[in-house]
Design a protein around this motif. Sequence first.
Motif, mmCIF file in Angstrom:
data_model
loop_
_atom_site.group_PDB
_atom_site.id
_atom_site.type_symbol
_atom_site.label_atom_id
_atom_site.label_comp_id
_atom_site.label_asym_id
_atom_site.label_seq_id
_atom_site.Cartn_x
_atom_site.Cartn_y
_atom_site.Cartn_z
ATOM 1 N N LEU A 262 0.831 -1.204 0.000
ATOM 2 C CA LEU A 262 0.000 0.000 0.000
ATOM 3 C C LEU A 262 0.869 1.258 0.000
ATOM 4 O O LEU A 262 0.600 2.207 -0.749
ATOM 5 C CB LEU A 262 -0.921 -0.016 1.218
ATOM 6 C CG LEU A 262 -1.907 1.133 1.339
ATOM 7 C CD1 LEU A 262 -2.883 1.128 0.167
ATOM 8 C CD2 LEU A 262 -2.664 1.033 2.652
ATOM 9 N N GLU B 122 2.282 1.937 -3.447
ATOM 10 C CA GLU B 122 1.286 2.498 -4.362
ATOM 11 C C GLU B 122 1.030 3.974 -4.057
ATOM 12 O O GLU B 122 0.863 4.776 -4.975
ATOM 13 C CB GLU B 122 -0.024 1.713 -4.295
ATOM 14 C CG GLU B 122 0.037 0.395 -5.011
ATOM 15 C CD GLU B 122 0.393 0.512 -6.486
ATOM 16 O OE1 GLU B 122 -0.177 1.368 -7.194
ATOM 17 O OE2 GLU B 122 1.257 -0.257 -6.926
ATOM 18 N N THR C 276 -5.637 0.983 -8.052
ATOM 19 C CA THR C 276 -6.242 0.152 -7.003
ATOM 20 C C THR C 276 -6.135 -1.327 -7.358
ATOM 21 O O THR C 276 -6.089 -2.176 -6.464
ATOM 22 C CB THR C 276 -7.705 0.536 -6.765
ATOM 23 O OG1 THR C 276 -8.417 0.485 -7.998
ATOM 24 C CG2 THR C 276 -7.814 1.922 -6.165
ATOM 25 N N ILE D 289 -3.044 -2.643 -5.814
ATOM 26 C CA ILE D 289 -3.215 -2.897 -4.380
ATOM 27 C C ILE D 289 -3.920 -4.237 -4.180
ATOM 28 O O ILE D 289 -3.540 -5.029 -3.315
ATOM 29 C CB ILE D 289 -3.996 -1.751 -3.706
ATOM 30 C CG1 ILE D 289 -3.187 -0.460 -3.774
ATOM 31 C CG2 ILE D 289 -4.338 -2.095 -2.265
ATOM 32 C CD1 ILE D 289 -3.932 0.765 -3.315
#
Length: 129
Positions: free
Chosen positions: A93, A96, A109, A112
């Motif tokens: 996370l 990202e 996303t 993730i």
Amino acid sequence: RVSFFLKSNLWPRKVIKMRCLFSSRVIYAYIFFIIFISVAPMHISHTLGFPLDKIIHFLIYLTFSFLISNTLAFNRQKHSHLKGFLYTFSIGLAMEVVQYFLPYRSFETADIFSNALGALLGTFIRISL
């Protein structure tokens, strides 16, 4: 302590090799590898017809989750599997979020999700051993 066991042959060589494989140095090296490939400018094309970058994310975080869970379990940490998953997910996370601020990288996303899925499967593989 290790040198005493090595000299006296009280520690089998397999244990020494496993301890080296599951040491914190390996974890730090793998974190450095993840950081490097997460911030380096690169472009993976989708010419093969499937999202190769999502598969790469999945495999990298599967391996990392397995390594960190195994290292924590080898060092007899409580809740090693949960900690391994949470550490792996947190790093994925964080990478990202860092990519969101880099002009040559993009925040996705789906990345993730791939990271989390890989971390979860790596943890389950470690639990099954």
